[in-house]
Scaffold this motif. Structure first.
Motif, PDB file in Angstrom:
ATOM      1  N   CYS A 215       0.832  -1.213   0.000  1.00 32.60           N
ATOM      2  CA  CYS A 215       0.000   0.000   0.000  1.00 32.60           C
ATOM      3  C   CYS A 215       0.864   1.259   0.000  1.00 32.60           C
ATOM      4  O   CYS A 215       0.538   2.235  -0.673  1.00 32.60           O
ATOM      5  CB  CYS A 215      -0.930  -0.004   1.204  1.00 32.60           C
ATOM      6  SG  CYS A 215      -2.270  -1.183   1.089  1.00 32.60           S
ATOM      7  N   PHE A 216       1.959   1.229   0.749  1.00 44.00           N
ATOM      8  CA  PHE A 216       2.888   2.362   0.776  1.00 44.00           C
ATOM      9  C   PHE A 216       3.407   2.645  -0.632  1.00 44.00           C
ATOM     10  O   PHE A 216       3.451   3.798  -1.078  1.00 44.00           O
ATOM     11  CB  PHE A 216       4.047   2.056   1.733  1.00 44.00           C
ATOM     12  CG  PHE A 216       5.037   3.169   1.877  1.00 44.00           C
ATOM     13  CD1 PHE A 216       4.787   4.234   2.724  1.00 44.00           C
ATOM     14  CD2 PHE A 216       6.237   3.150   1.174  1.00 44.00           C
ATOM     15  CE1 PHE A 216       5.715   5.252   2.868  1.00 44.00           C
ATOM     16  CE2 PHE A 216       7.160   4.163   1.311  1.00 44.00           C
ATOM     17  CZ  PHE A 216       6.890   5.221   2.159  1.00 44.00           C
ATOM     18  N   GLY A 217       3.793   1.599  -1.341  1.00 40.49           N
ATOM     19  CA  GLY A 217       4.260   1.771  -2.719  1.00 40.49           C
ATOM     20  C   GLY A 217       3.156   2.248  -3.642  1.00 40.49           C
ATOM     21  O   GLY A 217       3.367   3.126  -4.488  1.00 40.49           O
ATOM     22  N   ALA A 218       1.959   1.688  -3.484  1.00 40.69           N
ATOM     23  CA  ALA A 218       0.830   2.057  -4.351  1.00 40.69           C
ATOM     24  C   ALA A 218       0.430   3.516  -4.150  1.00 40.69           C
ATOM     25  O   ALA A 218       0.085   4.208  -5.114  1.00 40.69           O
ATOM     26  CB  ALA A 218      -0.354   1.136  -4.090  1.00 40.69           C
ATOM     27  N   ILE A 219       0.470   3.986  -2.929  1.00 38.18           N
ATOM     28  CA  ILE A 219       0.141   5.387  -2.660  1.00 38.18           C
ATOM     29  C   ILE A 219       1.086   6.314  -3.413  1.00 38.18           C
ATOM     30  O   ILE A 219       0.684   7.365  -3.906  1.00 38.18           O
ATOM     31  CB  ILE A 219       0.233   5.667  -1.136  1.00 38.18           C
ATOM     32  CG1 ILE A 219      -0.924   5.025  -0.395  1.00 38.18           C
ATOM     33  CG2 ILE A 219       0.309   7.147  -0.827  1.00 38.18           C
ATOM     34  CD1 ILE A 219      -2.263   5.643  -0.667  1.00 38.18           C
ATOM     35  N   HIS A 220       2.336   5.907  -3.555  1.00 39.32           N
ATOM     36  CA  HIS A 220       3.319   6.751  -4.233  1.00 39.32           C
ATOM     37  C   HIS A 220       3.152   6.738  -5.757  1.00 39.32           C
ATOM     38  O   HIS A 220       3.837   7.492  -6.449  1.00 39.32           O
ATOM     39  CB  HIS A 220       4.736   6.341  -3.829  1.00 39.32           C
ATOM     40  CG  HIS A 220       5.095   6.807  -2.463  1.00 39.32           C
ATOM     41  ND1 HIS A 220       4.753   6.100  -1.340  1.00 39.32           N
ATOM     42  CD2 HIS A 220       5.742   7.923  -2.034  1.00 39.32           C
ATOM     43  CE1 HIS A 220       5.185   6.766  -0.278  1.00 39.32           C
ATOM     44  NE2 HIS A 220       5.782   7.872  -0.668  1.00 39.32           N
ATOM     45  N   MET A 221       2.263   5.924  -6.283  1.00 43.16           N
ATOM     46  CA  MET A 221       1.982   5.968  -7.723  1.00 43.16           C
ATOM     47  C   MET A 221       1.316   7.281  -8.109  1.00 43.16           C
ATOM     48  O   MET A 221       1.373   7.690  -9.265  1.00 43.16           O
ATOM     49  CB  MET A 221       1.130   4.779  -8.154  1.00 43.16           C
ATOM     50  CG  MET A 221       1.923   3.498  -8.120  1.00 43.16           C
ATOM     51  SD  MET A 221       1.178   2.143  -8.982  1.00 43.16           S
ATOM     52  CE  MET A 221       1.292   2.677 -10.669  1.00 43.16           C
TER      53      MET A 221
ATOM     54  N   GLY B  13      10.701   0.301  -5.719  1.00 42.99           N
ATOM     55  CA  GLY B  13      11.583   0.892  -4.712  1.00 42.99           C
ATOM     56  C   GLY B  13      10.812   1.434  -3.527  1.00 42.99           C
ATOM     57  O   GLY B  13      11.267   1.350  -2.381  1.00 42.99           O
ATOM     58  N   ARG B  14       9.633   1.980  -3.779  1.00 46.56           N
ATOM     59  CA  ARG B  14       8.793   2.493  -2.682  1.00 46.56           C
ATOM     60  C   ARG B  14       8.273   1.351  -1.825  1.00 46.56           C
ATOM     61  O   ARG B  14       8.153   1.480  -0.614  1.00 46.56           O
ATOM     62  CB  ARG B  14       7.615   3.278  -3.231  1.00 46.56           C
ATOM     63  CG  ARG B  14       7.800   4.686  -3.753  1.00 46.56           C
ATOM     64  CD  ARG B  14       9.177   5.148  -3.956  1.00 46.56           C
ATOM     65  NE  ARG B  14       9.277   6.487  -4.480  1.00 46.56           N
ATOM     66  CZ  ARG B  14       9.740   6.767  -5.669  1.00 46.56           C
ATOM     67  NH1 ARG B  14      10.101   5.813  -6.486  1.00 46.56           N
ATOM     68  NH2 ARG B  14       9.865   8.010  -6.061  1.00 46.56           N
ATOM     69  N   VAL B  15       7.951   0.221  -2.463  1.00 48.61           N
ATOM     70  CA  VAL B  15       7.513  -0.958  -1.703  1.00 48.61           C
ATOM     71  C   VAL B  15       8.648  -1.443  -0.807  1.00 48.61           C
ATOM     72  O   VAL B  15       8.440  -1.770   0.368  1.00 48.61           O
ATOM     73  CB  VAL B  15       7.021  -2.077  -2.649  1.00 48.61           C
ATOM     74  CG1 VAL B  15       6.752  -3.365  -1.882  1.00 48.61           C
ATOM     75  CG2 VAL B  15       5.774  -1.634  -3.397  1.00 48.61           C
ATOM     76  N   MET B  16       9.858  -1.457  -1.345  1.00 50.75           N
ATOM     77  CA  MET B  16      11.021  -1.837  -0.536  1.00 50.75           C
ATOM     78  C   MET B  16      11.205  -0.856   0.628  1.00 50.75           C
ATOM     79  O   MET B  16      11.533  -1.254   1.744  1.00 50.75           O
ATOM     80  CB  MET B  16      12.281  -1.874  -1.397  1.00 50.75           C
ATOM     81  CG  MET B  16      12.230  -2.873  -2.526  1.00 50.75           C
ATOM     82  SD  MET B  16      12.058  -4.551  -1.957  1.00 50.75           S
ATOM     83  CE  MET B  16      13.736  -4.853  -1.495  1.00 50.75           C
ATOM     84  N   GLY B  17      10.979   0.419   0.354  1.00 58.50           N
ATOM     85  CA  GLY B  17      11.018   1.417   1.425  1.00 58.50           C
ATOM     86  C   GLY B  17       9.965   1.142   2.479  1.00 58.50           C
ATOM     87  O   GLY B  17      10.197   1.327   3.674  1.00 58.50           O
ATOM     88  N   GLY B  18       8.794   0.684   2.045  1.00 58.76           N
ATOM     89  CA  GLY B  18       7.736   0.313   2.979  1.00 58.76           C
ATOM     90  C   GLY B  18       8.168  -0.805   3.909  1.00 58.76           C
ATOM     91  O   GLY B  18       7.884  -0.777   5.108  1.00 58.76           O
ATOM     92  N   PHE B  19       8.881  -1.790   3.362  1.00 60.99           N
ATOM     93  CA  PHE B  19       9.418  -2.862   4.206  1.00 60.99           C
ATOM     94  C   PHE B  19      10.432  -2.306   5.200  1.00 60.99           C
ATOM     95  O   PHE B  19      10.449  -2.699   6.370  1.00 60.99           O
ATOM     96  CB  PHE B  19      10.070  -3.959   3.356  1.00 60.99           C
ATOM     97  CG  PHE B  19       9.093  -4.899   2.737  1.00 60.99           C
ATOM     98  CD1 PHE B  19       8.368  -5.791   3.510  1.00 60.99           C
ATOM     99  CD2 PHE B  19       8.895  -4.909   1.367  1.00 60.99           C
ATOM    100  CE1 PHE B  19       7.463  -6.663   2.938  1.00 60.99           C
ATOM    101  CE2 PHE B  19       7.999  -5.774   0.782  1.00 60.99           C
ATOM    102  CZ  PHE B  19       7.279  -6.654   1.572  1.00 60.99           C
TER     103      PHE B  19
ATOM    104  N   ILE C  95      12.780  12.673   6.750  1.00 63.00           N
ATOM    105  CA  ILE C  95      14.156  12.958   6.310  1.00 63.00           C
ATOM    106  C   ILE C  95      14.348  12.480   4.882  1.00 63.00           C
ATOM    107  O   ILE C  95      14.958  13.171   4.048  1.00 63.00           O
ATOM    108  CB  ILE C  95      15.174  12.305   7.265  1.00 63.00           C
ATOM    109  CG1 ILE C  95      15.140  13.005   8.615  1.00 63.00           C
ATOM    110  CG2 ILE C  95      16.578  12.339   6.667  1.00 63.00           C
ATOM    111  CD1 ILE C  95      15.898  12.281   9.702  1.00 63.00           C
ATOM    112  N   ASN C  96      13.813  11.308   4.582  1.00 64.06           N
ATOM    113  CA  ASN C  96      13.902  10.747   3.236  1.00 64.06           C
ATOM    114  C   ASN C  96      13.233  11.659   2.210  1.00 64.06           C
ATOM    115  O   ASN C  96      13.683  11.765   1.069  1.00 64.06           O
ATOM    116  CB  ASN C  96      13.263   9.353   3.216  1.00 64.06           C
ATOM    117  CG  ASN C  96      13.438   8.658   1.903  1.00 64.06           C
ATOM    118  OD1 ASN C  96      14.545   8.551   1.398  1.00 64.06           O
ATOM    119  ND2 ASN C  96      12.351   8.174   1.349  1.00 64.06           N
ATOM    120  N   ASN C  97      12.158  12.335   2.601  1.00 65.82           N
ATOM    121  CA  ASN C  97      11.448  13.220   1.683  1.00 65.82           C
ATOM    122  C   ASN C  97      12.075  14.611   1.608  1.00 65.82           C
ATOM    123  O   ASN C  97      12.018  15.253   0.566  1.00 65.82           O
ATOM    124  CB  ASN C  97       9.982  13.354   2.095  1.00 65.82           C
ATOM    125  CG  ASN C  97       9.195  12.110   1.778  1.00 65.82           C
ATOM    126  OD1 ASN C  97       9.649  11.231   1.049  1.00 65.82           O
ATOM    127  ND2 ASN C  97       8.012  12.013   2.340  1.00 65.82           N
TER     128      ASN C  97
END
Length: 96
Positions: free
Chosen positions: A35-41, A57-63, A83-85
């Protein structure tokens, strides 16, 4: 806004939700990371193969953020996400 108040007020519901989360911990990690990755779409104008690959990459960030929540706290995960943003934000400001 109502859900967190409902969660705090009714202790039995809080226990039930915590039990569901703990029983399905890995499913919740996978689900929230996807869901974290999908939101970033929504950051992209069109959805294509390149966009999909970027979202991986966003999904990996979610993990990663889920690991931080597990190891430390939700506040730590929020802080690292901020910080990442903010780093690319300042870079973009410097370019303009």
């Amino acid at each position: 806004m109502i859900t967190p108040l409902f969660y705090i007020k009714y202790y039995q519901i809080q226990l039930t939700i915590n039990k569901i989360i703990s029983q399905n911990y890995f499913i919740m990690i996978y689900l929230t990371s996807i869901c974290f990755g999908a939101i970033h779409m929504t950051n992209y104008e069109e959805v294509n193969v390149q966009t999909f690959l970027s979202v991986i990459g966003r999904v990996m960030g979610g993990f990663y953020f889920a690991f931080i929540v597990t190891k430390y706290s939700l506040k730590s995960s929020y802080l690292l996400h901020a910080i990442n943003n903010i780093i690319p934000f300042f870079i973009l400001l410097g370019v303009k």
